[in-house]
Design an enzyme around this catalytic site. Structure first.
Site, PDB file in Angstrom:
ATOM      1  N   THR A 169      43.847  39.588  78.080  1.00  0.00           N
ATOM      2  CA  THR A 169      44.408  38.588  78.988  1.00  0.00           C
ATOM      3  C   THR A 169      43.780  38.807  80.367  1.00  0.00           C
ATOM      4  N   THR A 222      55.278  38.048  74.219  1.00  0.00           N
ATOM      5  CA  THR A 222      54.501  39.288  74.046  1.00  0.00           C
ATOM      6  C   THR A 222      55.411  40.515  73.989  1.00  0.00           C
ATOM      7  N   THR A 269      60.167  51.145  80.026  1.00  0.00           N
ATOM      8  CA  THR A 269      60.036  51.253  81.492  1.00  0.00           C
ATOM      9  C   THR A 269      61.356  51.675  82.128  1.00  0.00           C
ATOM     10  N   ASP A 270      61.279  52.241  83.330  1.00  0.00           N
ATOM     11  CA  ASP A 270      62.517  52.591  84.046  1.00  0.00           C
ATOM     12  C   ASP A 270      63.303  51.343  84.444  1.00  0.00           C
ATOM     13  N   GLU A 271      62.617  50.192  84.433  1.00  0.00           N
ATOM     14  CA  GLU A 271      63.298  48.949  84.849  1.00  0.00           C
ATOM     15  C   GLU A 271      64.388  48.531  83.873  1.00  0.00           C
ATOM     16  N   TYR A 295      61.166  40.106  83.025  1.00  0.00           N
ATOM     17  CA  TYR A 295      60.296  41.164  82.481  1.00  0.00           C
ATOM     18  C   TYR A 295      61.129  42.314  81.936  1.00  0.00           C
ATOM     19  N   LYS A 307      61.748  43.853  78.098  1.00  0.00           N
ATOM     20  CA  LYS A 307      61.431  45.259  77.789  1.00  0.00           C
ATOM     21  C   LYS A 307      62.672  45.985  77.259  1.00  0.00           C
ATOM     22  N   ASN A 324      57.234  53.832  88.168  1.00  0.00           N
ATOM     23  CA  ASN A 324      56.102  53.039  88.691  1.00  0.00           C
ATOM     24  C   ASN A 324      54.814  53.851  88.686  1.00  0.00           C
ATOM     25  N   ASN A 325      53.854  53.414  87.912  1.00  0.00           N
ATOM     26  CA  ASN A 325      52.563  54.099  87.885  1.00  0.00           C
ATOM     27  C   ASN A 325      51.658  53.609  89.009  1.00  0.00           C
ATOM     28  N   LYS A 357      49.712  44.169  91.452  1.00  0.00           N
ATOM     29  CA  LYS A 357      50.737  45.163  91.740  1.00  0.00           C
ATOM     30  C   LYS A 357      50.560  45.634  93.184  1.00  0.00           C
ATOM     31  N   ARG A 408      60.742  52.786  95.197  1.00  0.00           N
ATOM     32  CA  ARG A 408      60.089  52.983  93.903  1.00  0.00           C
ATOM     33  C   ARG A 408      59.732  54.460  93.764  1.00  0.00           C
TER      34      ARG A 408
HETATM   35  P1  NAD Z   1      48.665  45.916  82.209  1.00  0.00           P
HETATM   36  O1  NAD Z   1      49.192  44.561  82.516  1.00  0.00           O
HETATM   37  O2  NAD Z   1      47.710  46.543  83.154  1.00  0.00           O
HETATM   38  O3  NAD Z   1      47.938  45.881  80.780  1.00  0.00           O
HETATM   39  C1  NAD Z   1      48.495  45.205  79.691  1.00  0.00           C
HETATM   40  C2  NAD Z   1      47.439  45.139  78.587  1.00  0.00           C
HETATM   41  O4  NAD Z   1      48.038  44.481  77.456  1.00  0.00           O
HETATM   42  C3  NAD Z   1      46.203  44.307  78.977  1.00  0.00           C
HETATM   43  O5  NAD Z   1      45.041  44.940  78.544  1.00  0.00           O
HETATM   44  C4  NAD Z   1      46.420  42.988  78.247  1.00  0.00           C
HETATM   45  O6  NAD Z   1      45.202  42.330  77.909  1.00  0.00           O
HETATM   46  C5  NAD Z   1      47.164  43.446  76.993  1.00  0.00           C
HETATM   47  N1  NAD Z   1      47.981  42.385  76.407  1.00  0.00           N
HETATM   48  C6  NAD Z   1      48.855  41.556  77.050  1.00  0.00           C
HETATM   49  N2  NAD Z   1      49.392  40.694  76.163  1.00  0.00           N
HETATM   50  C7  NAD Z   1      48.878  41.009  74.942  1.00  0.00           C
HETATM   51  C8  NAD Z   1      49.075  40.484  73.635  1.00  0.00           C
HETATM   52  N3  NAD Z   1      49.901  39.450  73.403  1.00  0.00           N
HETATM   53  N4  NAD Z   1      48.396  41.047  72.607  1.00  0.00           N
HETATM   54  C9  NAD Z   1      47.542  42.093  72.829  1.00  0.00           C
HETATM   55  N5  NAD Z   1      47.313  42.598  74.042  1.00  0.00           N
HETATM   56  C10 NAD Z   1      47.985  42.075  75.091  1.00  0.00           C
HETATM   57  O7  NAD Z   1      49.930  46.823  81.962  1.00  0.00           O
HETATM   58  P2  NAD Z   1      50.152  48.380  82.291  1.00  0.00           P
HETATM   59  O8  NAD Z   1      50.593  48.507  83.690  1.00  0.00           O
HETATM   60  O9  NAD Z   1      48.980  49.147  81.806  1.00  0.00           O
HETATM   61  O10 NAD Z   1      51.430  48.692  81.374  1.00  0.00           O
HETATM   62  C11 NAD Z   1      51.287  49.195  80.063  1.00  0.00           C
HETATM   63  C12 NAD Z   1      52.677  49.371  79.471  1.00  0.00           C
HETATM   64  O11 NAD Z   1      53.434  50.286  80.259  1.00  0.00           O
HETATM   65  C13 NAD Z   1      53.513  48.089  79.419  1.00  0.00           C
HETATM   66  O12 NAD Z   1      54.243  48.082  78.229  1.00  0.00           O
HETATM   67  C14 NAD Z   1      54.438  48.201  80.621  1.00  0.00           C
HETATM   68  O13 NAD Z   1      55.632  47.473  80.396  1.00  0.00           O
HETATM   69  C15 NAD Z   1      54.664  49.690  80.659  1.00  0.00           C
HETATM   70  N6  NAD Z   1      54.970  50.275  81.982  1.00  0.00           N
HETATM   71  C16 NAD Z   1      54.126  50.080  83.035  1.00  0.00           C
HETATM   72  C17 NAD Z   1      54.399  50.698  84.248  1.00  0.00           C
HETATM   73  C18 NAD Z   1      53.512  50.519  85.448  1.00  0.00           C
HETATM   74  O14 NAD Z   1      53.890  50.942  86.541  1.00  0.00           O
HETATM   75  N7  NAD Z   1      52.332  49.937  85.332  1.00  0.00           N
HETATM   76  C19 NAD Z   1      55.533  51.509  84.392  1.00  0.00           C
HETATM   77  C20 NAD Z   1      56.398  51.646  83.304  1.00  0.00           C
HETATM   78  C21 NAD Z   1      56.085  51.051  82.097  1.00  0.00           C
HETATM   79  O1  DAU Z   2      59.094  50.612  87.516  1.00  0.00           O
HETATM   80  C1  DAU Z   2      58.192  50.389  86.474  1.00  0.00           C
HETATM   81  C2  DAU Z   2      57.599  49.017  86.639  1.00  0.00           C
HETATM   82  O2  DAU Z   2      56.778  49.079  87.801  1.00  0.00           O
HETATM   83  C3  DAU Z   2      56.778  48.565  85.437  1.00  0.00           C
HETATM   84  O3  DAU Z   2      57.623  48.452  84.316  1.00  0.00           O
HETATM   85  C4  DAU Z   2      56.097  47.229  85.736  1.00  0.00           C
HETATM   86  O4  DAU Z   2      55.239  46.877  84.652  1.00  0.00           O
HETATM   87  C5  DAU Z   2      55.275  47.374  86.998  1.00  0.00           C
HETATM   88  O5  DAU Z   2      54.735  46.108  87.337  1.00  0.00           O
HETATM   89  C6  DAU Z   2      56.112  47.893  88.149  1.00  0.00           C
HETATM   90  O6  DAU Z   2      57.105  46.903  88.590  1.00  0.00           O
HETATM   91  P1  DAU Z   2      57.416  46.656  90.142  1.00  0.00           P
HETATM   92  O7  DAU Z   2      58.011  45.320  90.280  1.00  0.00           O
HETATM   93  O8  DAU Z   2      58.145  47.807  90.728  1.00  0.00           O
HETATM   94  O9  DAU Z   2      55.909  46.706  90.709  1.00  0.00           O
HETATM   95  P2  DAU Z   2      55.168  45.789  91.799  1.00  0.00           P
HETATM   96  O10 DAU Z   2      53.872  46.468  92.088  1.00  0.00           O
HETATM   97  O11 DAU Z   2      55.124  44.357  91.413  1.00  0.00           O
HETATM   98  O12 DAU Z   2      56.106  45.923  93.085  1.00  0.00           O
HETATM   99  C7  DAU Z   2      56.365  47.206  93.664  1.00  0.00           C
HETATM  100  C8  DAU Z   2      57.286  46.977  94.854  1.00  0.00           C
HETATM  101  O13 DAU Z   2      56.551  46.277  95.866  1.00  0.00           O
HETATM  102  C9  DAU Z   2      58.487  46.122  94.548  1.00  0.00           C
HETATM  103  O14 DAU Z   2      59.625  46.587  95.273  1.00  0.00           O
HETATM  104  C10 DAU Z   2      58.097  44.735  95.027  1.00  0.00           C
HETATM  105  C11 DAU Z   2      57.184  45.040  96.205  1.00  0.00           C
HETATM  106  N1  DAU Z   2      56.131  44.022  96.445  1.00  0.00           N
HETATM  107  C12 DAU Z   2      55.277  43.746  95.427  1.00  0.00           C
HETATM  108  C13 DAU Z   2      54.300  42.781  95.574  1.00  0.00           C
HETATM  109  C14 DAU Z   2      53.351  42.438  94.433  1.00  0.00           C
HETATM  110  C15 DAU Z   2      56.022  43.391  97.678  1.00  0.00           C
HETATM  111  O15 DAU Z   2      56.798  43.672  98.622  1.00  0.00           O
HETATM  112  N2  DAU Z   2      55.061  42.435  97.827  1.00  0.00           N
HETATM  113  C16 DAU Z   2      54.200  42.088  96.824  1.00  0.00           C
HETATM  114  O16 DAU Z   2      53.346  41.179  97.032  1.00  0.00           O
END
Ligand code: NAD
Ligand code: DAU
Length: 330
Positions: free
Chosen positions: A36, A97, A122-124, A146, A150, A175-176, A185, A210
């Site tokens: 995607t 998805t 996720t922690d969410e 979202y 999850k 949050n990674n 992000k 976060r």
């Molecule tokens: P990301 O959005 O960077 O990557 C998602 C990947 O999934 C992409 O490569 C995308 O192409 C693929 N994908 C999406 N829809 C698909 C589908 N229908 N079929 C096959 N592939 C598909 O996400 P991320 O940040 O790497 O997160 C990975 C996992 O970890 C997710 O399950 C997310 O909910 C979870 N998570 C993320 C965070 C964070 O902070 N990023 C924190 C906690 C949990």
């Molecule tokens: O906590 C784990 C989650 O962390 C994961 O499950 C999600 O996949 C990941 O996207 C992330 O969610 P958040 O909503 O916490 O991440 P985001 O980077 O979107 O936002 C982080 C914080 O920053 C949140 O409090 C919202 C704020 N923010 C974000 C954006 C994109 C802003 O203030 N302005 C912005 O434009």
């Protein structure tokens, strides 16, 4: 050992692929990814050409594509629509998805009789942690589309353990941050904008908290749970690095040498969770601790984006249409 990693071309996925290749050199890795806007072969770099890595482009919602589980001992299910704002703008793709796709993967894993199915939640899923810190037995009170999808997937995965004895392990990471995070992000988006001297759209007062987990610490935790975790259990992966967004944003600007006048407070995210916080006793008993110190890790991540401008620009462009709609008039 053959591992299937769904979403292996996304942020955490591509870091996990590299981590596995380095730490389990015998691993055969199959990636199932729809590619995607959030996923890209470029994220894999040299790993894409590694003889141990096979990439299948396919949708986890497609029962035929989900058969990528065949001959695999392990499934690590990461693929998801991961962006809260997009799920608020329109929830359909997240429902499909994150929930239906997880169902398809669980079914295919059951058929293939895999030895381990790690579901990345996720922690969410706990919802906002106002004045509390959640442990794994707290109720799932997700509050945005979202996190609700999850939470549903998290419980569906657990149901496959209880009902069908599928050896499911669930992780709930904080949050990674780190290399290859898609620039929708907070951290990479704000680096992208700051480098162009564009305003940084801070939601509300920016005091939402976060817990920042470096993706390398997260990969170590994931592999540990996979190998030493108890099937049927969920494992929180906190970083104990809780910061208000404004602290992260100020650090980012400082690292880039950009002025705080770029900060622009805009209309808040609807249903914005004010804080995430988890207890980590269960994973710590397995012997894991986060190792990267917040300020050094965050500065390193910011620098990585600034040093990889081609990657940042081309990634951002894939999401341009959404950004225009979402941030317009905010
Ligand atoms: P990301 O959005 O960077 O990557 C998602 C990947 O999934 C992409 O490569 C995308 O192409 C693929 N994908 C999406 N829809 C698909 C589908 N229908 N079929 C096959 N592939 C598909 O996400 P991320 O940040 O790497 O997160 C990975 C996992 O970890 C997710 O399950 C997310 O909910 C979870 N998570 C993320 C965070 C964070 O902070 N990023 C924190 C906690 C949990
Ligand atoms: O906590 C784990 C989650 O962390 C994961 O499950 C999600 O996949 C990941 O996207 C992330 O969610 P958040 O909503 O916490 O991440 P985001 O980077 O979107 O936002 C982080 C914080 O920053 C949140 O409090 C919202 C704020 N923010 C974000 C954006 C994109 C802003 O203030 N302005 C912005 O434009």
């Amino acid at each position: 050992m053959r591992y299937l990693i769904t979403g292996g071309c996304g942020f955490i996925g591509c870091n996990l692929v590299r981590f596995l290749l380095a730490n389990r050199p015998q691993a055969q890795i199959r990636i199932l990814d729809k590619l995607t806007y959030a996923g890209s072969l470029a994220n894999l770099g040299e790993a894409a050409g590694d003889a141990r890595v096979e990439v299948i482009e396919g949708d986890i919602c497609d029962p035929d594509a989900a058969q990528a589980t065949r001959d695999c001992e392990v499934v690590m299910h990461l693929a998801a629509e991961s962006h809260v704002d997009r799920s608020i703008f329109g929830a359909e793709q997240a429902v499909r998805t994150n929930f239906e796709g997880t169902f398809r993967m669980l079914e295919a894993a059951r058929e293939a009789q895999v030895q381990r199915f790690l579901h990345m939640s996720t922690d969410e899923v706990y919802g906002a942690a106002e004045g509390v810190s959640f442990d794994e037995n707290d109720p799932l009170m997700a509050r945005n589309p979202y996190s609700a999808t999850k939470a549903g997937a998290d419980r569906l995965a657990r149901a496959y353990w209880v009902t069908y004895d599928l050896p499911v392990l669930i992780t709930r990471p904080a949050n990674n941050y780190g290399p290859y995070q898609y620039p929708e992000k907070l951290v990479p988006l704000f680096v992208y904008k700051a480098l162009r001297d564009e305003p940084l759209p801070v939601y509300g007062d920016g005091m939402q908290v976060r817990d920042w987990l470096h993706v390398e610490d997260h990969c170590r935790a994931t592999l540990l749970v996979l190998e030493k975790g108890e099937p049927g259990e969920a494992y929180n992966i906190p970083a104990h690095n809780e910061r208000p967004n404004m602290a992260t944003i100020r650090l980012l600007l400082d690292e880039l040498g950009k002025p705080e006048s770029l900060i622009s407070h805009v209309e808040d995210r609807p249903g914005h969770d004010v804080r995430y916080s988890m207890k980590g006793d269960r994973i710590m008993k397995l012997g894991w601790r986060p190792e990267l110190e917040w300020e050094a890790g965050m500065r390193r991540a910011v620098r990585w984006f600034a040093d990889n401008l081609d990657w940042l620009d081309s990634s951002y462009q894939r999401g341009q249409e959404f950004f225009e709609k979402w941030y317009q008039n905010r």
